[in-house]
Design a protein around this motif. Sequence first.
Motif, mmCIF file in Angstrom:
data_model
loop_
_atom_site.group_PDB
_atom_site.id
_atom_site.type_symbol
_atom_site.label_atom_id
_atom_site.label_comp_id
_atom_site.label_asym_id
_atom_site.label_seq_id
_atom_site.Cartn_x
_atom_site.Cartn_y
_atom_site.Cartn_z
ATOM 1 N N THR A 14 0.832 -1.211 0.000
ATOM 2 C CA THR A 14 0.000 0.000 0.000
ATOM 3 C C THR A 14 0.864 1.259 0.000
ATOM 4 N N THR A 33 1.441 3.651 6.217
ATOM 5 C CA THR A 33 0.735 2.384 6.033
ATOM 6 C C THR A 33 1.314 1.246 6.861
ATOM 7 N N ALA A 61 -6.703 6.966 10.497
ATOM 8 C CA ALA A 61 -7.693 6.326 9.619
ATOM 9 C C ALA A 61 -7.626 4.807 9.751
ATOM 10 N N ARG A 62 -6.417 4.255 9.817
ATOM 11 C CA ARG A 62 -6.251 2.807 9.981
ATOM 12 C C ARG A 62 -6.870 2.352 11.304
ATOM 13 N N LEU A 64 -9.291 3.843 13.026
ATOM 14 C CA LEU A 64 -10.746 3.964 12.970
ATOM 15 C C LEU A 64 -11.378 2.855 12.128
ATOM 16 N N ILE A 65 -10.732 2.470 11.038
ATOM 17 C CA ILE A 65 -11.244 1.371 10.216
ATOM 18 C C ILE A 65 -11.265 0.077 11.010
ATOM 19 N N VAL A 66 -10.193 -0.196 11.739
ATOM 20 C CA VAL A 66 -10.143 -1.405 12.566
ATOM 21 C C VAL A 66 -11.197 -1.338 13.667
ATOM 22 N N VAL A 68 -14.082 0.220 13.629
ATOM 23 C CA VAL A 68 -15.434 0.069 13.072
ATOM 24 C C VAL A 68 -15.641 -1.319 12.471
ATOM 25 N N ALA A 69 -14.683 -1.804 11.705
ATOM 26 C CA ALA A 69 -14.860 -3.066 10.975
ATOM 27 C C ALA A 69 -14.497 -4.295 11.801
#
Length: 87
Positions: A14, A33, A61-62, A64-66, A68-69
């Motif tokens: 990435t 990343t 952002a990484r 927050l993605i973890v 939430v998901a």
Amino acid sequence: LLSIALLMGVGLATGTALVLTTGLDALSAFLATCPGGADSMAVIAATSAVDTGFVMAMQLARFLIVLVAGPGLSQWLVRRLWRNATK
């Protein structure tokens, strides 16, 4: 050990994609990343000649993605493994 290598490979892939698509310098893209603690990335970014704001924004952002998901992905994985184990 395999999961560590896989995470580092994904971070490298990435990061390479960021360099090729945005023209960002390689170290900034890798730190943005790279898996690991955001505090470690912040210290490395602050003491290096990189875009610290971008690195920290990507790390946030990484995270927050973890956040939430992660729960939904965990539930899906448990259900799938449970279903396969009961067959």
